[in-house]
Design an enzyme around this catalytic site. Structure first.
Site, PDB file in Angstrom:
ATOM      1  CB  VAL A  17      -0.928   0.017   1.229  1.00  0.00           C
ATOM      2  CG1 VAL A  17      -1.936   1.163   1.132  1.00  0.00           C
ATOM      3  CG2 VAL A  17      -1.659  -1.312   1.367  1.00  0.00           C
ATOM      4  CD  GLU A  18      -1.760   4.151  -2.234  1.00  0.00           C
ATOM      5  OE1 GLU A  18      -2.775   4.766  -2.591  1.00  0.00           O
ATOM      6  OE2 GLU A  18      -1.621   2.911  -2.382  1.00  0.00           O
ATOM      7  CB  CYS A  19       0.087   4.832   3.590  1.00  0.00           C
ATOM      8  SG  CYS A  19      -0.875   3.365   3.929  1.00  0.00           S
TER       9      CYS A  19
ATOM     10  CB  ILE B 239       6.442   2.566   0.116  1.00  0.00           C
ATOM     11  CG1 ILE B 239       6.013   1.312  -0.669  1.00  0.00           C
ATOM     12  CG2 ILE B 239       5.285   3.526   0.227  1.00  0.00           C
ATOM     13  CD1 ILE B 239       6.958   0.159  -0.570  1.00  0.00           C
TER      14      ILE B 239
END
Length: 542
Positions: free
Chosen positions: A326-328, A356
């Site tokens: 996930v991008e977070c 990330i």
């Protein structure tokens, strides 16, 4: 001097005309007590006015919590610089009603900008966003007419090493509200109970090195030195003030007041009680995308429909074969959806969001599955602006621009449609009222031209047909049994896709109850086992 103050005292540091940054990712990590206190301060004093708000993603629940509290105060905000506001209805309303100017940046570029400000650099440079709405040749991220009329630019096109790049000039940030779990009396912060490592460090560094004021809302203030060194996420020299938040404004997530240690990497819970997705268009799309997965891949799943792929992988018993991201920051585990999107049950690792995203920008992702609002004949996708409603791209551009394989999934038409599933396909009784395959998209979040230039593999997966991006445009490669080419596909598009002489039928397993039988050795059925459908029209009409 003590660093411990009240939330009301913290609110007074936000002055007229200043630049304020707040943190959070959808329902997580939002310093809501500080935000509520700023709203109360405005109600009592009529100030601050003309504030510029800089933030990364949505910080709300879609119903008014989070930063939407501040949007209800007339004149408080003058300008917004952000990447996403899908769960911030108050901010969206300000933008739609032309009451504030608003710039939308790709999430990774905004994170780089924070780092550039912290590092004393003239600005941030990125190739992410070329060919999209973030490109100054296609709007430069301006979200409404007020922004266009202002004449201000936050991005310019430059060339470095023979390559086109986007340049975002640095600017000082005066105040930030950040959120952590614990803060000791010296200002050292721990995020032990948080579900993700988002932008707290980058924001605090940017504000501190701008000469601004860093204010942290924490769940609990503890004795100086009681936080183990390895757990100190931000050292006290970067933190000016601490506020112990009221419990009702200090929940781990806006979704529930229940603390879930399995989201913070503090416990590993069994997956017993897993419920497969109900049969329907969403499951068909997720299943078809899952057939593109391969063992060992690093995968990103977008919010909404793509989140169902995790469920499909669990049902098929293949979730252990690849790593979801996930991008977070969280990697591995089972992603959550809705306002809890971004959190993961039983994560294997928790990277910082900036790190990330940098890996995404550099091409680390093997595959991504994202939703789409509309697509056009050139393969462009709009996922951030539709029906005069701008929500922003968030990490969408970072995810899509350098991934090796990309699947956009969604129903063929928008709105209510009537479909009946049968053993090997489906029957369409009525179409959705809005076409999603448009002659030209309203705004470009993903550039088909850039994808072809980079050699990316791109599929557009729906419940009734699958398209592939090729040099000539969108090409029909699969069609479901029971679907009429003219009535159910061509008549529901504003352009004519390429239709080769032979088109595969979609795998009949997609439409049946029970597991499909996907395995590591056979994630995708060989071509020889597909039944082919032939287009019998004259070639001149295709």
């Amino acid at each position: 001097m003590s660093k411990i103050i009240t939330a009301a005292q913290a609110a007074a540091f936000v002055k007229d005309g200043c630049t304020l940054t707040t943190t959070g990712f959808n329902g997580f990590g939002c310093p809501e007590d500080l935000i509520m206190s700023l709203a109360e301060h405005y109600d009592q004093t009529g100030h601050p006015k003309d504030v510029t708000l800089v933030k990364c993603t949505s910080q709300g629940d879609g119903k008014g919590r989070g930063v939407s509290h501040l949007a209800a105060r007339p004149g408080l905000f003058r300008e917004l610089i952000l990447s996403h506001m899908g769960y911030d209805p108050g901010l969206r309303k300000l933008v739609q009603e032309e009451k504030v100017s608003c710039f939308m940046l790709p999430l990774g570029n905004l994170m780089q900008l924070f780092r550039a400000i912290a590092g004393g650099l003239p600005g941030a440079i990125s190739t992410t966003g070329i060919g999209t709405f973030a490109d100054p040749r296609k709007g430069g991220g301006k979200a409404n007419q007020k922004t266009i009329d202002s004449g201000k630019e936050v991005v310019s096109l430059v060339e470095l090493g023979g390559q086109e790049c986007l340049f975002y000039p640095s600017f000082p940030i005066d105040v930030c509200f950040i959120r952590a779990t614990y803060g000791d009396e010296a200002g050292n912060l721990s995020i032990a109970n948080e579900a993700m490592n988002i932008e707290q460090f980058e924001v605090a560094a940017a504000v501190h090195n701008s000469g601004g004021v860093v204010i942290a809302q924490v769940d609990k203030i503890v004795k100086k030195g009681s936080i183990p060194a390895k757990e100190v996420f931000i050292h006290g020299f970067m933190v000016d003030y601490l506020v112990e938040g009221r419990p009702e404004y200090s929940m781990q997530s806006f979704e529930t007041d229940l603390f879930r240690p399995e989201l913070a990497g503090l416990a590993d819970v069994p997956s017993a009680g897993f419920e497969p997705l109900a049969m329907g268009p969403r499951k068909i799309c997720c299943r078809r995308a899952a057939m593109e997965l391969h063992p060992g891949a690093l995968i990103n799943l977008g919010i909404g429909m793509p989140g169902g792929i995790g469920s499909v992988a669990e049902e098929e018993g293949i979730s252990h074969l690849f790593t979801l991201s996930v991008e977070c920051g969280p990697l591995g585990g089972i992603p959550l959806g809705g306002i809890d999107f971004g959190a993961v049950v039983n994560p294997e690792a928790m990277y910082r969001m900036a790190d990330i995203l940098q890996l995404y920008d550099g091409g680390s992702l093997d595959m991504a599955v994202l939703g789409f609002a509309e697509a056009d004949r050139h393969g462009n996708v709009n996922a951030h602006s539709f029906n005069h409603r701008v929500v922003g791209a968030g990490g969408f551009i970072d995810i899509t621009q350098n991934v090796k394989k990309l699947c956009f999934i969604g129903t063929f038409t928008a709105g209510k449609q009537e479909i009946t599933l049968r053993d090997n396909g489906l029957v369409i009784h009525s179409q959705g009222p809005q076409k999603k395959f448009r002659e030209e998209v309203a705004a470009i979040t993903f550039s088909g031209q850039e994808a072809l230039r980079k050699g990316q593999e791109v599929l557009y997966i729906t419940e009734r047909a699958v398209f592939r991006l090729e040099e000539g445009g969108l090409t029909l490669i699969e069609i479901a049994h029971g679907v009429d080419l003219q009535r159910d596909i061509l008549d529901q598009m504003e352009f004519k896709p390429l239709v080769p002489e032979y088109v595969r039928y979609m795998d009949p397993r997609l439409f049946r109850e029970g597991p499909m039988g996907l395995t590591a050795e056979q994630m995708k059925m060989p071509d020889t086992e597909y039944e082919f459908w032939r287009d019998l029209r004259p070639s001149s009409e295709r």
